[in-house]
Design an enzyme around this catalytic site. Structure first.
Site: not given
Length: 394
Positions: A188, A364-366
């Protein structure tokens, strides 16, 4: 190796007699690529009967430069040859007169079974239509050939109509498409933008270029942005991480293999500068110049593009203000540097002309949350705003 050119040395001197694989085709490791005529033609001799088993046992595997070539068992090769000489024992080696010297037939033209059936019904010779072209023969090609509008497939990159051009998706372009699609639909993405005043950075670059100690060293804004990124990674190491889906872990690297996106004649490539965190500015400048030059020459090795941990893309060199960079698969952040332009800037309530650029970071929003991404981006901006104070080499 789809995004690099690797030289394979020839163990023989001679002339390339046959090319077995067309450009762009994927083949198994160990497949024959070329046949080389070394001028030493030898006659085939039928081994004596008493030496048959010993010869089969002592047969040496073929010379393979990359990987391991699959070699069929000797007994299987003899059984296949027995179809030619049915009157000799099943496991006996073939006689010299039974060994075919005819070249292998050309591979069938590339097309789908329904199209082959259509060609058969319309009386179209697919081999004549292809005429050495590796393009996929479509239903439209067969119908046009049957109508007399098309006699052979057009050359690669062209079509029967001048209104469009078709280029096969292969090589670097195919590798880029696969990597970008994987990245976009796996991680994401979040992108943040920041406009910064880099007047002091350009002044430092001019000062270094005048310094005799920096003679012969290529100093650019990209170099100082790379150094600023390395300093910011040291402050915020969580940005230099990756998502390990198999282990369900976030892995933080305590080293920086800095990727530099380079637009080469063969497409976009991302060579990496290994352990960039250990380099002073001069060493980083030499490594950056060498890596970018190698990428533009198209002579990168697979190792040159492996194991990157974070990447910079300098789209400002193309005159673009900035953009949304796509993550390199396996990395959690990528920084984009936009074009540097003279623009009005407010300093102490006064509008003055300054050199301004934009930075954009995708992460990467993770792995990286908004707070970490924002702190990292503003840290780079602060360094570039006052580089002489931030860079410890002065």
């Amino acid at each position: 190796t789809a995004k690099s050119i690797v030289e394979i040395p020839s163990p023989f001197a001679g002339i390339v007699e046959t090319l077995h694989v067309p450009e762009g085709m994927l083949v198994p490791v160990g497949s024959a690529l070329v046949t080389i005529d070394d001028g030493a033609r030898t006659e085939q001799v039928t081994p004596a009967p008493e030496a048959d088993s010993a010869a089969a046992t002592a047969e040496e595997p073929p010379l393979v430069l990359v990987g391991t070539a699959p070699v069929a068992p000797a007994a299987r090769r003899f059984r296949m040859s027995a179809r030619v000489g049915a009157d000799r024992p099943r496991d006996a080696p073939p006689a010299a007169s039974e060994i075919s010297t005819h070249p292998k037939p050309n591979p069938l033209p590339r097309t789908l079974p329904p199209v082959r059936l259509l060609a058969k019904r319309l009386g179209v010779d697919l081999a004549a239509l292809a005429k050495g072209s590796t393009a996929l023969i479509s239903r439209q090609d067969v119908e046009e050939c049957a109508a007399g509008a098309l006699t052979t497939l057009p050359a690669e990159g062209a079509t029967a109509s001048a209104r469009e051009t078709r280029v096969p998706i292969k090589g670097v372009r195919k590798a880029i498409a696969t990597a970008m699609t994987t990245s976009a639909f796996t991680a994401p993405h979040v992108t943040e933008w920041l406009s910064i005043d880099v007047t002091a950075t350009l002044e430092l670059i001019a000062e270094l270029k005048r310094d005799r100690r920096w003679t012969g060293i290529h100093v650019t804004p990209l170099l100082l942005v790379a150094k600023a990124l390395l300093i910011a990674v040291k402050r915020y190491p969580g940005i230099n991480s990756r998502w390990d889906d198999a282990a369900q872990e976030i892995v933080t690297m305590h080293y920086v293999n800095l990727g530099i996106a380079v637009a080469s004649p063969r497409g976009l490539v991302v060579p990496t500068i290994k352990d960039a965190q250990c380099m002073d500015l001069a060493t980083l400048a030499r490594s950056l110049e060498m890596m970018v030059g190698t990428a533009r020459d198209g002579t990168l090795s697979p190792a040159d593009m492996a194991e990157g941990t974070i990447t910079i893309t300098n789209i400002g060199a193309l005159g673009v203000d900035c953009g949304t960079p796509i993550l390199v698969p396996g990395q959690a952040a990528i920084l984009a540097l936009g074009a540097i332009r003279e623009m009005p800037w407010v300093i102490e309530h006064e509008v003055v002309p300054r050199m301004v650029t934009q930075l954009a970071i995708s992460f990467d929003h993770r792995v990286v949350d908004g707070e970490l991404g924002s702190h990292f981006l503003t840290a780079i901006a602060e360094i570039l705003n006052s580089p002489a104070r931030a860079l410890s080499y002065l």
